[in-house]
Design a protein around this motif. Structure first.
Motif, short mmCIF file in Angstrom:
data_model
loop_
_atom_site.label_atom_id
_atom_site.label_comp_id
_atom_site.label_asym_id
_atom_site.label_seq_id
_atom_site.Cartn_x
_atom_site.Cartn_y
_atom_site.Cartn_z
N ALA A 97 0.84 -1.19 0.00
CA ALA A 97 0.00 0.00 0.00
C ALA A 97 0.88 1.24 0.00
CB ALA A 97 -0.92 0.01 1.21
N ALA A 98 0.35 2.32 -0.56
CA ALA A 98 1.07 3.58 -0.64
C ALA A 98 0.36 4.63 0.20
CB ALA A 98 1.14 4.06 -2.09
N GLY A 99 1.12 5.36 1.01
CA GLY A 99 0.50 6.37 1.85
C GLY A 99 1.48 6.97 2.81
N LEU A 100 1.17 6.88 4.09
CA LEU A 100 2.02 7.42 5.15
C LEU A 100 2.70 6.27 5.89
CD1 LEU A 100 -0.35 10.15 6.62
CD2 LEU A 100 1.44 10.42 4.89
N ILE A 101 3.82 6.56 6.52
CA ILE A 101 4.53 5.51 7.25
C ILE A 101 3.85 5.34 8.61
CG2 ILE A 101 6.31 7.15 8.04
CD1 ILE A 101 8.28 4.69 7.93
N THR A 102 2.87 4.46 8.62
CA THR A 102 2.04 4.23 9.79
C THR A 102 1.45 2.83 9.72
OG1 THR A 102 -0.02 4.90 10.88
CG2 THR A 102 0.13 5.30 8.53
N ASN A 109 -3.70 5.21 0.66
CA ASN A 109 -4.74 5.52 -0.31
C ASN A 109 -4.66 4.70 -1.59
OD1 ASN A 109 -2.56 6.71 -1.60
ND2 ASN A 109 -3.13 8.78 -1.00
N SER A 110 -3.66 3.85 -1.72
CA SER A 110 -3.57 2.96 -2.88
C SER A 110 -3.16 1.58 -2.39
CB SER A 110 -2.55 3.48 -3.90
OG SER A 110 -2.95 4.71 -4.44
N TRP A 111 -3.82 0.57 -2.94
CA TRP A 111 -3.57 -0.81 -2.52
C TRP A 111 -3.38 -1.70 -3.74
CZ3 TRP A 111 -3.43 -2.46 2.61
CH2 TRP A 111 -3.80 -1.50 3.56
N GLY A 112 -2.53 -2.71 -3.58
CA GLY A 112 -2.41 -3.73 -4.60
C GLY A 112 -3.50 -4.78 -4.43
N GLN A 113 -3.50 -5.77 -5.31
CA GLN A 113 -4.54 -6.80 -5.30
C GLN A 113 -4.22 -7.93 -4.34
OE1 GLN A 113 -2.06 -6.78 -7.41
NE2 GLN A 113 -1.41 -8.92 -7.48
N GLY A 114 -2.98 -7.99 -3.86
CA GLY A 114 -2.59 -9.01 -2.90
C GLY A 114 -1.91 -10.20 -3.54
#
Length: 121
Positions: A97-102, A109-114
């Motif tokens: 996932a792309a976003g904040l380091i948390t 706000n962006s996720w792969g399909q797994g």
């Protein structure tokens, strides 16, 4: 947003290793911190670890510390998760996932399909 595609999952015996990859396309990869999460059947999505945009800062969940390593290659727009000493309880679908380091999924706000990781005992 950035588009993410994971790969590298599979079936491995307990004690083995796998390296997951997550390739990003779209907006600048270096804009984002990146995280790995996992979700086992019947369980909530669980934080594994995260890395800042430069790769200079990493955080891990307790279950991952000492066994998993997150890295990124910004020249290749790729995030990695090296998993060693795998245990059956590591079995899950792994997501980048792309976003904040948390550790909070809501801050990504962006996720792969797994990609499925199965560890046999």
């Amino acid at each position: 947003q950035v588009q993410l595609v994971e790969s590298g999952g599979g079936l491995v015996q307990a004690g083995g290793s796998l390296r997951l990859s997550c390739v990003a396309s779209g907006r600048a990869f270096t804009t984002y911190a990146m995280g790995w999460f996992r979700q086992a059947p019947g369980k909530e999505r669980e934080f594994v670890g995260a890395i800042d945009w430069s790769g200079g800062s990493r955080v891990y969940a307790d279950a991952a510390k000492g066994r998993f390593t997150i890295s990124r290659d910004n020249a290749k727009n790729t995030l990695y998760l090296q998993m060693n000493s795998l245990k059956p309880e590591d079995t899950a679908v792994y997501y980048c996932a792309a976003g904040l380091i948390t550790g909070s999924p809501s801050r990504y706000n962006s996720w792969g399909q797994g990609t499925q990781v199965t560890v046999s005992s």
